[in-house]
Design a protein around this motif. Structure first.
Motif, PDB file in Angstrom:
ATOM      1  N   VAL A 138       0.857  -1.165   0.073  1.00 34.27           N
ATOM      2  CA  VAL A 138      -0.198   0.144  -0.051  1.00 34.27           C
ATOM      3  C   VAL A 138       0.722   1.087   0.091  1.00 34.27           C
ATOM      4  O   VAL A 138       0.884   2.078   0.804  1.00 34.27           O
ATOM      5  N   ALA A 139       1.633   1.417  -0.954  1.00 39.39           N
ATOM      6  CA  ALA A 139       2.695   2.559  -0.851  1.00 39.39           C
ATOM      7  C   ALA A 139       2.114   3.591  -1.489  1.00 39.39           C
ATOM      8  O   ALA A 139       0.685   3.833  -1.426  1.00 39.39           O
ATOM      9  N   ASP A 140       3.072   4.789  -1.888  1.00 38.91           N
ATOM     10  CA  ASP A 140       2.419   5.947  -2.506  1.00 38.91           C
ATOM     11  C   ASP A 140       1.721   6.785  -1.298  1.00 38.91           C
ATOM     12  O   ASP A 140       0.508   7.387  -1.586  1.00 38.91           O
ATOM     13  N   SER A 141       2.194   6.775  -0.125  1.00 39.43           N
ATOM     14  CA  SER A 141       1.446   7.230   0.923  1.00 39.43           C
ATOM     15  C   SER A 141       1.855   8.935   1.104  1.00 39.43           C
ATOM     16  O   SER A 141       2.899   9.335   1.106  1.00 39.43           O
ATOM     17  N   ARG A 142       0.846   9.888   1.366  1.00 40.52           N
ATOM     18  CA  ARG A 142       1.200  10.939   1.872  1.00 40.52           C
ATOM     19  C   ARG A 142       1.699  11.290   3.544  1.00 40.52           C
ATOM     20  O   ARG A 142       2.249  12.039   3.919  1.00 40.52           O
ATOM     21  N   ALA A 143       1.586  10.016   4.262  1.00 41.39           N
ATOM     22  CA  ALA A 143       2.215  10.190   5.527  1.00 41.39           C
ATOM     23  C   ALA A 143       3.780  10.289   5.380  1.00 41.39           C
ATOM     24  O   ALA A 143       4.546   9.811   4.564  1.00 41.39           O
ATOM     25  N   GLU A 144       4.294  11.063   6.004  1.00 46.09           N
ATOM     26  CA  GLU A 144       5.672  11.384   6.356  1.00 46.09           C
ATOM     27  C   GLU A 144       6.506  10.132   7.018  1.00 46.09           C
ATOM     28  O   GLU A 144       7.417   9.801   6.789  1.00 46.09           O
ATOM     29  N   GLY A 145       5.708   9.353   7.764  1.00 51.26           N
ATOM     30  CA  GLY A 145       6.538   8.222   8.606  1.00 51.26           C
ATOM     31  C   GLY A 145       5.718   6.941   8.075  1.00 51.26           C
ATOM     32  O   GLY A 145       4.563   6.915   8.376  1.00 51.26           O
ATOM     33  N   VAL A 146       6.387   6.029   7.577  1.00 50.32           N
ATOM     34  CA  VAL A 146       5.651   4.722   7.035  1.00 50.32           C
ATOM     35  C   VAL A 146       6.724   3.616   7.924  1.00 50.32           C
ATOM     36  O   VAL A 146       7.784   3.779   7.713  1.00 50.32           O
ATOM     37  N   GLN A 147       5.897   2.779   8.996  1.00 51.15           N
ATOM     38  CA  GLN A 147       6.741   1.955   9.603  1.00 51.15           C
ATOM     39  C   GLN A 147       6.179   0.683   9.604  1.00 51.15           C
ATOM     40  O   GLN A 147       4.636   0.729   9.525  1.00 51.15           O
ATOM     41  N   VAL A 148       6.774  -0.489   9.840  1.00 47.17           N
ATOM     42  CA  VAL A 148       6.149  -1.608   9.343  1.00 47.17           C
ATOM     43  C   VAL A 148       6.331  -2.726  10.618  1.00 47.17           C
ATOM     44  O   VAL A 148       7.199  -2.071  11.592  1.00 47.17           O
ATOM     45  N   TYR A 149       5.357  -3.542  11.019  1.00 42.74           N
ATOM     46  CA  TYR A 149       5.796  -4.444  11.865  1.00 42.74           C
ATOM     47  C   TYR A 149       5.406  -5.733  11.719  1.00 42.74           C
ATOM     48  O   TYR A 149       4.746  -5.900  10.591  1.00 42.74           O
ATOM     49  N   SER A 150       5.858  -6.840  12.487  1.00 39.99           N
ATOM     50  CA  SER A 150       5.288  -8.503  12.142  1.00 39.99           C
ATOM     51  C   SER A 150       5.986  -8.982  13.344  1.00 39.99           C
ATOM     52  O   SER A 150       6.449  -8.436  14.202  1.00 39.99           O
ATOM     53  N   LEU A 151       5.827 -10.179  13.213  1.00 40.33           N
ATOM     54  CA  LEU A 151       5.934 -11.186  14.588  1.00 40.33           C
ATOM     55  C   LEU A 151       7.706 -11.102  14.784  1.00 40.33           C
ATOM     56  O   LEU A 151       7.933 -10.928  15.850  1.00 40.33           O
ATOM     57  N   ASN A 152       8.342 -11.057  13.766  1.00 38.92           N
ATOM     58  CA  ASN A 152       9.815 -11.530  13.929  1.00 38.92           C
ATOM     59  C   ASN A 152      10.516 -10.345  13.156  1.00 38.92           C
ATOM     60  O   ASN A 152      11.966 -10.363  13.433  1.00 38.92           O
ATOM     61  N   GLU A 153       9.981  -9.406  12.372  1.00 36.89           N
ATOM     62  CA  GLU A 153      10.754  -8.282  11.621  1.00 36.89           C
ATOM     63  C   GLU A 153      10.041  -7.038  11.706  1.00 36.89           C
ATOM     64  O   GLU A 153       8.911  -6.945  11.963  1.00 36.89           O
ATOM     65  N   GLY A 154      10.733  -6.017  11.447  1.00 38.37           N
ATOM     66  CA  GLY A 154      10.162  -4.754  11.072  1.00 38.37           C
ATOM     67  C   GLY A 154      10.558  -3.754  12.178  1.00 38.37           C
ATOM     68  O   GLY A 154      11.510  -4.016  13.313  1.00 38.37           O
ATOM     69  N   ASN A 155      10.158  -2.378  12.207  1.00 35.65           N
ATOM     70  CA  ASN A 155      10.174  -1.251  12.947  1.00 35.65           C
ATOM     71  C   ASN A 155       9.881  -1.739  14.457  1.00 35.65           C
ATOM     72  O   ASN A 155      10.350  -1.461  15.481  1.00 35.65           O
TER      73      ASN A 155
ATOM     74  N   HIS B 256       8.797  -5.349  16.105  1.00 33.10           N
ATOM     75  CA  HIS B 256       8.534  -6.727  16.163  1.00 33.10           C
ATOM     76  C   HIS B 256       8.707  -7.606  17.547  1.00 33.10           C
ATOM     77  O   HIS B 256       8.991  -6.703  18.650  1.00 33.10           O
ATOM     78  N   SER B 257       8.382  -8.505  17.758  1.00 36.83           N
ATOM     79  CA  SER B 257       8.650  -9.617  19.211  1.00 36.83           C
ATOM     80  C   SER B 257       9.781 -10.327  19.128  1.00 36.83           C
ATOM     81  O   SER B 257      10.272 -10.558  18.022  1.00 36.83           O
ATOM     82  N   THR B 258      10.443 -10.539  20.398  1.00 32.29           N
ATOM     83  CA  THR B 258      11.494 -11.212  20.411  1.00 32.29           C
ATOM     84  C   THR B 258      11.472 -12.162  21.779  1.00 32.29           C
ATOM     85  O   THR B 258      10.515 -11.617  22.476  1.00 32.29           O
ATOM     86  N   ASN B 259      12.085 -13.041  22.192  1.00 32.91           N
ATOM     87  CA  ASN B 259      12.146 -13.780  23.470  1.00 32.91           C
ATOM     88  C   ASN B 259      10.662 -14.228  23.502  1.00 32.91           C
ATOM     89  O   ASN B 259      10.200 -14.423  24.638  1.00 32.91           O
ATOM     90  N   LEU B 260       9.886 -14.785  22.400  1.00 30.72           N
ATOM     91  CA  LEU B 260       8.636 -15.347  22.535  1.00 30.72           C
ATOM     92  C   LEU B 260       8.542 -16.889  23.239  1.00 30.72           C
ATOM     93  O   LEU B 260       9.436 -17.673  22.932  1.00 30.72           O
TER      94      LEU B 260
END
Length: 465
Positions: free
Chosen positions: A235-252, A254-258
């Motif tokens: 869902v690219a081409d955003s007007r948002a100045e900050g785009v950050q991602v999340y997921s279970l194991n990767e991204g800005n 994420h979780s660890t030590n689960l």
């Protein structure tokens, strides 16, 4: 348009819907006379009536209170797209010059002046939006929330902000619904997108159209706003100045030590400038960890402290019918879930399997919509095969007419496990009595929730065969 001064009365057609009822509650709480129609009484309509809202269950204009009909210029009519085209009350309102608006349009007007968090996604949006609202409320942030489910913490789908003379102090959390492109009336400051899987193809026609709608939603983020989205979404081409991602194991984010402790997930949250360790959540499921990551990202951006987030997540009790424990003791577990898309069912059953390894899972599933069953039959077959035993109910039609050849029998053929049965609602309880059970789950978005308490009663009955 000024909702607080242009109208005197507000009438809801389809008031018993989860999103409609939240909006009705806002108007009622803020002093507007509110009334409405729905097809059948439910627990939710009972609650609205107890709050002083008049509801009719007959599609006849004579059942509408006379004050609402006296002057079309003073009554706002709000409707849900699920209302059929031949609805008699709706026809009257349109023919007589009433202002008739979708719920999403009214919600868009209402939130335009507030700092808004919009939570969108083909699944996950109800839990994530309620998590955001709980984190803000528990941290003392002045917020209002329009949610798509009944929160366990507050017993409602609507949170009212504290009165203030400055609307800029209020944060409004909105579940942004992609059905019928309703979320395109919203202009959020902060947006979350949890998923963009193919769904509602009876409306969109193809997955590409679903994706295009989400891209249009992203473009409506206010200048200076932020987008938090699940890693891997396009869902690219955003007007948002900050785009950050999340997921279970990767991204800005994420979780660890689960790990799993006492049938609950415990983990650390990694965010761009630190770690929130030992987060212990009351609601289980890998998907709920990801929902918590998205909610954490928004809370941090709104100034909530990491320790407040840890505390908030530890006290978040979930949403009715989202991984809801109905029964849990040493010999029996019964969980109810609203999942109605193959991806949701796979996430749900995978989490149940992880929490209760080696135990026998009986899944009771009610398909929702003929078109959804047709469009995702292979996916349903694969995801339902994660259970050990499947009891499959008839398709719940909702707003649709039957489609030739689309039946639960057709779906059963695609399930790979051998212990599988078609059962009617009337046969279900007897079937459960005839077979030993261990972990039992009910799955579906139709009226399967009406069977939850009878099933619970059966499960606590000793097995005698």
């Amino acid at each position: 348009m000024n909702l607080t001064s242009d109208w005197k009365y507000v009438y809801f057609v389809g008031i018993g819907g989860i999103g409609m009822s939240a909006l009705a509650r806002w108007f009622n709480t803020n002093g507007f006379p509110v009334a409405g129609y729905d097809r059948t009484p439910t627990t939710l309509t009972d609650s609205l009536e107890q709050e002083g809202i008049y509801i009719s269950f007959e599609d006849d204009i004579t059942t509408v209170p006379s004050a609402f009909l006296a002057d079309p210029g003073q009554t706002l009519v709000v409707y849900t797209p699920a209302v059929p085209a031949n609805h008699r009350q709706m026809a009257y309102f349109r023919e007589h010059g009433f202002a008739v608006q979708k719920r999403s349009q009214v919600l868009g007007w209402l939130t335009r002046s507030l700092r808004t968090v919009g939570v969108a996604g083909t699944h996950g949006k109800t839990t994530t939006s309620s998590m955001v609202a709980h984190l803000l409320r528990s941290a003392g942030v002045n917020c209002t929330a329009f949610l798509g489910g009944i929160t366990q913490n507050y017993g409602t789908n609507f949170l009212l902000n504290d009165p203030t003379d400055n609307p800029e102090e209020i944060v409004c959390v909105v579940e942004a619904d992609e059905f019928d492109r309703s979320f395109l009336t919203l202009y959020p400051d902060l947006a979350i997108i949890t998923s963009t899987d193919a769904d509602h193809l009876d409306i969109y026609g193809a997955h590409d159209a679903v994706l295009e709608s989400f891209r249009a939603y992203v473009e409506q983020i206010k200048p200076g706003g932020s987008l938090i989205m699940k890693k891997g979404l396009t869902v690219a081409d955003s007007r948002a100045e900050g785009v950050q991602v999340y997921s279970l194991n990767e991204g800005n984010y994420h979780s660890t030590n689960l790990r799993i402790e006492n049938a609950r997930f415990v983990f650390d949250i990694v965010y761009p400038s630190g770690v929130i360790d030992n987060v212990a959540m009351m609601v289980p499921g890998y998907h709920n960890i990801e929902n918590a990551l998205a909610a954490t990202a928004v809370a941090l951006k709104l100034g909530v402290e990491p320790e407040q987030i840890r505390q908030g997540l530890s006290t978040y009790r979930g949403v009715k019918r989202r991984f809801e424990y109905v029964l849990e003791d040493e010999s029996k577990v019964f969980i109810d879930d609203y999942a109605h898309h193959p991806a949701e069912i796979e996430a749900f059953l995978s989490s149940v399997r992880a929490l209760y390894p080696g135990r026998h899972i009986t899944a009771i599933f009610q398909p929702h919509l003929f078109t959804r069953t047709r469009d995702f039959a292979d996916g349903f077959g694969q995801s339902l095969s994660l259970a050990d035993r499947l009891l499959l109910l008839d398709i719940y039609p909702a707003r649709e007419q039957p489609i030739e050849g689309v039946t639960s029998d057709m779906l059963l053929d695609k399930v790979s496990i051998s212990d599988k049965y078609i059962v009617s609602k009337e046969e279900l309880l007897e079937k459960l009595l005839d077979q030993p059970t261990d972990v039992v789950v009910t799955i579906g978005a139709g009226d399967i929730d009406k069977l939850v308490l009878p099933i619970k009663e059966v499960l606590v009955t000793p097995f005698t065969n």
